[in-house]
Design an enzyme around this catalytic site. Structure first.
Site, PDB file in Angstrom:
ATOM      1  N   GLU A 105      12.793   0.960   5.918  1.00 45.07           N
ATOM      2  CA  GLU A 105      13.333   2.040   6.755  1.00 45.07           C
ATOM      3  C   GLU A 105      13.723   1.509   8.138  1.00 45.07           C
ATOM      4  OE1 GLU A 105       9.926   4.656   5.797  1.00 45.07           O
ATOM      5  OE2 GLU A 105      11.449   6.182   5.382  1.00 45.07           O
ATOM      6  N   GLU A 125       6.759   4.187  -1.630  1.00 43.12           N
ATOM      7  CA  GLU A 125       5.797   5.193  -1.150  1.00 43.12           C
ATOM      8  C   GLU A 125       5.311   6.120  -2.253  1.00 43.12           C
ATOM      9  OE1 GLU A 125       8.488   4.226   0.376  1.00 43.12           O
ATOM     10  OE2 GLU A 125       8.248   4.229   2.550  1.00 43.12           O
TER      11      GLU A 125
HETATM   12  C1  TC6 Z   1       5.103   3.647   4.070  1.00 37.74           C
HETATM   13  O1  TC6 Z   1       5.659   2.660   4.461  1.00 37.74           O
HETATM   14  C2  TC6 Z   1       5.383   4.983   4.575  1.00 37.74           C
HETATM   15  C3  TC6 Z   1       6.253   5.152   5.595  1.00 37.74           C
HETATM   16  C4  TC6 Z   1       6.481   6.436   6.180  1.00 37.74           C
HETATM   17  C5  TC6 Z   1       5.920   6.498   7.579  1.00 37.74           C
HETATM   18  C6  TC6 Z   1       6.191   7.783   8.302  1.00 37.74           C
HETATM   19  N1  TC6 Z   1      -0.840  -1.429   4.860  1.00 37.74           N
HETATM   20  O2  TC6 Z   1      -1.229  -6.824  -2.243  1.00 37.74           O
HETATM   21  P1  TC6 Z   1      -1.764  -8.016  -1.547  1.00 37.74           P
HETATM   22  C7  TC6 Z   1      -2.947  -5.528   2.614  1.00 37.74           C
HETATM   23  S1  TC6 Z   1       3.895   3.568   2.912  1.00 37.74           S
HETATM   24  C8  TC6 Z   1      -2.028  -1.986   5.045  1.00 37.74           C
HETATM   25  O3  TC6 Z   1      -3.056  -8.578  -2.011  1.00 37.74           O
HETATM   26  P2  TC6 Z   1       0.531  -9.542  -2.388  1.00 37.74           P
HETATM   27  C9  TC6 Z   1      -3.686  -5.482   1.294  1.00 37.74           C
HETATM   28  O4  TC6 Z   1      -4.615  -4.429   1.287  1.00 37.74           O
HETATM   29  C10 TC6 Z   1       3.707   1.841   2.565  1.00 37.74           C
HETATM   30  N2  TC6 Z   1      -2.468  -3.057   4.368  1.00 37.74           N
HETATM   31  O5  TC6 Z   1      -0.698  -9.211  -1.449  1.00 37.74           O
HETATM   32  C11 TC6 Z   1      -4.327  -6.844   1.272  1.00 37.74           C
HETATM   33  O6  TC6 Z   1      -5.445  -6.803   2.139  1.00 37.74           O
HETATM   34  P3  TC6 Z   1      -6.747  -7.685   1.839  1.00 37.74           P
HETATM   35  C12 TC6 Z   1       4.815   1.336   1.730  1.00 37.74           C
HETATM   36  C13 TC6 Z   1      -1.652  -3.578   3.466  1.00 37.74           C
HETATM   37  O7  TC6 Z   1       1.192 -10.703  -1.818  1.00 37.74           O
HETATM   38  C14 TC6 Z   1      -3.279  -7.728   1.930  1.00 37.74           C
HETATM   39  O8  TC6 Z   1      -2.457  -6.849   2.690  1.00 37.74           O
HETATM   40  N3  TC6 Z   1       4.528  -0.028   1.383  1.00 37.74           N
HETATM   41  C15 TC6 Z   1      -0.392  -3.050   3.203  1.00 37.74           C
HETATM   42  O9  TC6 Z   1       0.103  -9.551  -3.796  1.00 37.74           O
HETATM   43  C16 TC6 Z   1      -2.426  -8.491   0.954  1.00 37.74           C
HETATM   44  O10 TC6 Z   1      -1.890  -7.604  -0.015  1.00 37.74           O
HETATM   45  C17 TC6 Z   1       3.829  -0.328   0.287  1.00 37.74           C
HETATM   46  O11 TC6 Z   1       3.423   0.520  -0.462  1.00 37.74           O
HETATM   47  C18 TC6 Z   1       0.022  -1.922   3.956  1.00 37.74           C
HETATM   48  N4  TC6 Z   1       1.230  -1.362   3.797  1.00 37.74           N
HETATM   49  O12 TC6 Z   1       1.509  -8.279  -2.250  1.00 37.74           O
HETATM   50  C19 TC6 Z   1       3.598  -1.785   0.051  1.00 37.74           C
HETATM   51  N5  TC6 Z   1       0.206  -3.772   2.230  1.00 37.74           N
HETATM   52  O13 TC6 Z   1      -6.279  -9.100   1.896  1.00 37.74           O
HETATM   53  C20 TC6 Z   1       2.169  -2.032  -0.330  1.00 37.74           C
HETATM   54  C21 TC6 Z   1      -0.661  -4.736   1.902  1.00 37.74           C
HETATM   55  O14 TC6 Z   1      -7.703  -7.278   2.914  1.00 37.74           O
HETATM   56  N6  TC6 Z   1       1.877  -3.422  -0.464  1.00 37.74           N
HETATM   57  N7  TC6 Z   1      -1.787  -4.624   2.636  1.00 37.74           N
HETATM   58  O15 TC6 Z   1      -7.184  -7.253   0.463  1.00 37.74           O
HETATM   59  C22 TC6 Z   1       2.247  -4.162  -1.525  1.00 37.74           C
HETATM   60  O16 TC6 Z   1       2.902  -3.707  -2.445  1.00 37.74           O
HETATM   61  C23 TC6 Z   1       1.781  -5.577  -1.580  1.00 37.74           C
HETATM   62  O17 TC6 Z   1       0.667  -5.674  -0.729  1.00 37.74           O
HETATM   63  C24 TC6 Z   1       2.812  -6.636  -1.124  1.00 37.74           C
HETATM   64  C25 TC6 Z   1       2.141  -8.010  -1.044  1.00 37.74           C
HETATM   65  C26 TC6 Z   1       3.950  -6.667  -2.151  1.00 37.74           C
HETATM   66  C27 TC6 Z   1       3.364  -6.307   0.235  1.00 37.74           C
END
Ligand code: TC6
Length: 694
Positions: A105, A125
């Site tokens: 975004e 999301e």
């Molecule tokens: C959004 O954006 C809404 C917006 C509207 C606003 C108004 N936040 O998965 P991994 C941590 S909603 C906080 O093992 P990978 C994860 O917990 C969000 N922490 O790594 C882990 O911590 P740990 C939309 C996060 O390489 C560490 O980072 N975005 C977040 O296998 C590593 O993660 C998503 O839904 C986060 N957003 O995959 C994306 N993301 O080490 C969600 C990760 O303490 N994330 N962490 O255990 C993912 O899909 C995957 O983490 C990845 C990386 C593809 C970014």
């Protein structure tokens, strides 16, 4: 200036750089920093254009999920993005890694987007029970059209840079040094006097008259029970029907509703739980791991074949052993057929099929296993057979090889005792079909070494599974709880419920199918044979006969005989209530002098679910599962418990442990059955007014 975002200039281009490991999530500090650095860049007379980039492994991968549910702290992301979009200087997003959610975004608030060829972009999301609440639902449709935006926002899957370029989400794809590529791109825009390009000013295209109604219909079955996909559709519809500002307002309202919903709380819980299960309490993070470059599977039946496919899919060569040539050939042919079917659906190329088949090496000789790093036994569930296999493995495998058993019912410690190296033995309990189901219960024996556990937990991830570590007991975590539920379901029918009613209550809770459709799918003869064995071996303590025994004795084994608890039409897996079964049940009740009564849906729900919660509490007390989240992840990935309810124990917390405890005690008093004796942990938490997670 914020520490996590910095501003510098490279010649005539200002660079805004985000550095907030691990994934540059858009927490309060990052939002603040993005805003102040933008202002700095705009005030910098030398800067003709601005580039936004992430340091480390990725462009921001989304909002900071840990902040959801806490009081909001400004600046809000939509406001920050609005400032970027309103910038009088060109802003270029330089994307690598995964620009997800709020990250994409932010990029959509920029005028242009340059991506590294390995990057992915997406709006996931919906998988957290949310929608893109920082303008994603309003800007993406303006860029790619309503239908393509729906696919990305409702599906939640990322797209690769190359596809993003074709769709128009990014304007250029570069390889090598991203910053260099983005600076070159920015300099060219400046040299060409390129105009500002604000997505909010674009018109949105709709290709189909009834797009939104049709889209809703098309996802209704698959997304049953989820709230977010339907809200996503409404938000995109607003992009089409309302002016930008009003669309943004509508998106905000819909996002707000989701943010406080129980569905999103559960889905966010699952996101973290799934990552947390990989961290085994008491096992240091730096525990060494053994190398796994070559695997073996014993048994080429349905289970063994499925397990071998997981290794081939991950690019790990795997030997597969059978004692009889015919069985080996049959097993290999089934694996090939599975891959060919996937290729027919367009999900694999023929070349990939051949590559995977080439990684699977059939063998008839144990001596061929002398070089493997890990071997998984998947033979018949019989201790004598396991003993023979493990003695052979002990004889042929090299020192340090991991010897795993896929048993679902037998004692892993006993199996380990058949070898001279019990420290190398562990359970790896795959769920059927093993090439599809994501859960892997890794069973730690009394003597299993720490590095074996660390290796197997890591291996689970490598082969695309969610590995959960559990201890040794009958049925481990998943099946132990399942058996209690199944017994209760059978008993409820004894008392007057009918099978379709029981199934419907659990289906309506969100399970993909009810207990009886599930036993029909698995085959009822398996449980029957086990019960018969027990009755022969130990008549005193054996399970009493029940109406399902009568079904099996009448040739009703389940789907495979087109008749089980339900009837099945040829080639159709839909369970149809059976008049014959009703008669068998009625006769069973009559023969056993069972008086029936009306059983309500509420009672079915309470007895089937609370019995599992009580058992789950016992499992925690005994240390068979280390944490409630381990139990929840098992139920979600092994049995299809609805993600939007967060797992059996997360759900129990929402119901309230006092409510559950009081019912469990009442059932205990009424039945005197040990299964209903309240687990001391449940009793304690209920008394303290706590939940499993508080
Ligand atoms: C959004 O954006 C809404 C917006 C509207 C606003 C108004 N936040 O998965 P991994 C941590 S909603 C906080 O093992 P990978 C994860 O917990 C969000 N922490 O790594 C882990 O911590 P740990 C939309 C996060 O390489 C560490 O980072 N975005 C977040 O296998 C590593 O993660 C998503 O839904 C986060 N957003 O995959 C994306 N993301 O080490 C969600 C990760 O303490 N994330 N962490 O255990 C993912 O899909 C995957 O983490 C990845 C990386 C593809 C970014």
């Amino acid at each position: 200036m914020s520490e996590v975002v910095s501003y510098r200039r490279e010649g005539e281009i200002g660079v805004i750089s985000v550095n907030y490991p691990p994934v540059n999530a858009l927490g309060q500090g990052v939002r603040e920093g993005l805003r102040s650095c933008l202002r700095e860049g705009l005030a910098d007379d030398q800067a003709k254009a601005l580039v936004v980039i992430g340091e480390g492994r990725t462009f921001p991968a989304g909002a900071d999920i840990r902040e959801f549910g806490k009081p909001p702290a400004g600046p809000a992301l939509p406001d920050v993005i609005n400032e970027y979009e309103s910038s009088e200087k060109l802003v270029i997003a330089a994307i690598h890694g995964t620009a997800l959610g709020g990250g994409l975004e932010v990029a959509l608030g920029c005028d242009y987007r340059v991506a590294l060829d390995s990057a992915k972009v997406g709006l996931p999301e919906v998988k957290l029970g949310l929608l893109p609440g920082a303008g994603g639902t309003q800007r993406l449709p303006r860029l790619v059209g309503a239908k393509a935006a729906l696919d990305m926002i409702v599906g939640g899957n990322p797209v690769k840079a190359k596809n993003a370029l074709q769709m128009g989400i990014v304007d250029d794809v570069v390889s090598g040094d991203l910053l260099e590529g983005a600076l070159t791109y920015a300099r060219k825009l400046v040299a060409d006097n390129a105009p500002l390009r604000r997505i909010r000013d674009l018109d949105v295209q709709t290709e189909e008259a009834d797009l939104f109604a049709n889209y809703e219909k098309s996802i209704a079955r698959k997304q049953r029970g989820f709230k977010a996909p339907f809200h996503c559709i409404k938000a995109v519809q607003a992009a089409v029907e309302l002016p930008f500002e009003e669309g943004m307002k509508r998106e905000r309202e819909l996002f707000g509703e989701l943010l406080v919903s129980s569905e999103s709380a559960a889905q966010r819980h699952v996101f973290f739980a799934e990552r947390e299960v990989a961290k085994v309490p008491g096992l240091p993070k730096d525990t060494p791991k053994r190398d796994v470059n070559l695997a073996a599977v014993i048994g080429a039946g349905t289970m063994g074949g499925g397990i071998a496919m997981n290794f081939a899919n991950a690019g790990i060569p795997v030997k597969i052993l059978e004692v009889k040539e015919e069985a080996l050939e049959k097993g290999i042919a089934i694996i090939r057929k599975n891959y060919e079917n996937t290729a027919k659906k367009g999900r694999l190329t023929q070349e990939q099929v051949e590559q995977r088949m080439a990684l699977i090496q059939p063998t008839l000789s144990y001596d061929d296993l002398s070089d493997v790093d890990v071997v998984i036994e998947a033979v018949f569930e019989n201790m004598d057979v396991k003993e023979a296999v493990f003695k052979e493995l002990d004889r042929v495998c090299k020192p340090g090889a991991i010897l795993a058993t896929n048993t679902s019912t037998l004692d892993v410690n006993r199996i380990a005792s058949f070898t001279k190296r019990p420290q190398d033995v562990i359970g790896m309990h795959f769920f059927s079909p093993a090439n599809v189901m994501k859960l892997l219960e890794n069973v730690r024996g009394e003597k299993t070494a720490d590095d074996v556990i660390a290796t197997v937990m890591d291996l689970s991830r490598r082969i695309g599974k969610v590995g959960v570590l559990v201890g040794v007991c009958h049925g481990f975590v998943g099946n132990r709880m399942l058996h209690k539920r199944q017994a209760e379901a059978v008993q409820l029918v004894n008392e007057g419920a009918n099978p379709a009613q029981v199934d419907k209550v659990l289906f309506d809770l969100g399970f993909p199918m009810g207990p009886f459709a599930m036993s029909d799918l698995a085959g009822m003869d398996v449980g029957y044979r086990i019960r018969e064995e027990l009755r022969k071996e130990n008549p005193e303590n054996a399970p009493a006969r029940n109406w399902t025994d009568e079904l099996v004795e009448n040739g009703r084994m389940g789907q495979k005989t087109q008749a089980g608890v339900f009837d099945y039409k040829e080639g159709d897996r839909t369970p149809v209530p059976s008049a014959e079964v009703d008669k068998i049940i009625a006769k069973f009740r009559e023969d056993n002098g069972i008086a029936t009564r009306e059983v309500t849906d509420q009672e079915i729900l309470e007895r089937c679910m609370y019995v599992m919660v009580n058992e789950g509490a016992k499992i925690l007390e005994e240390g068979i599962a280390a944490r409630p989240l381990d139990v929840d992840v098992i139920w979600i990935y092994g049995y299809g418990f609805p993600v939007y309810r967060g797992g059996v124990l997360f759900w129990a917390d929402q119901v309230g442990l006092k409510t559950i405890h009081d019912k469990v005690s009442q059932f205990h008093q009424e039945t005197g059955d040990d299964v209903w004796k309240p687990a001391p942990l449940l009793e304690k938490l209920a008394k303290e007014g706590k939940g499993f997670y508080s």
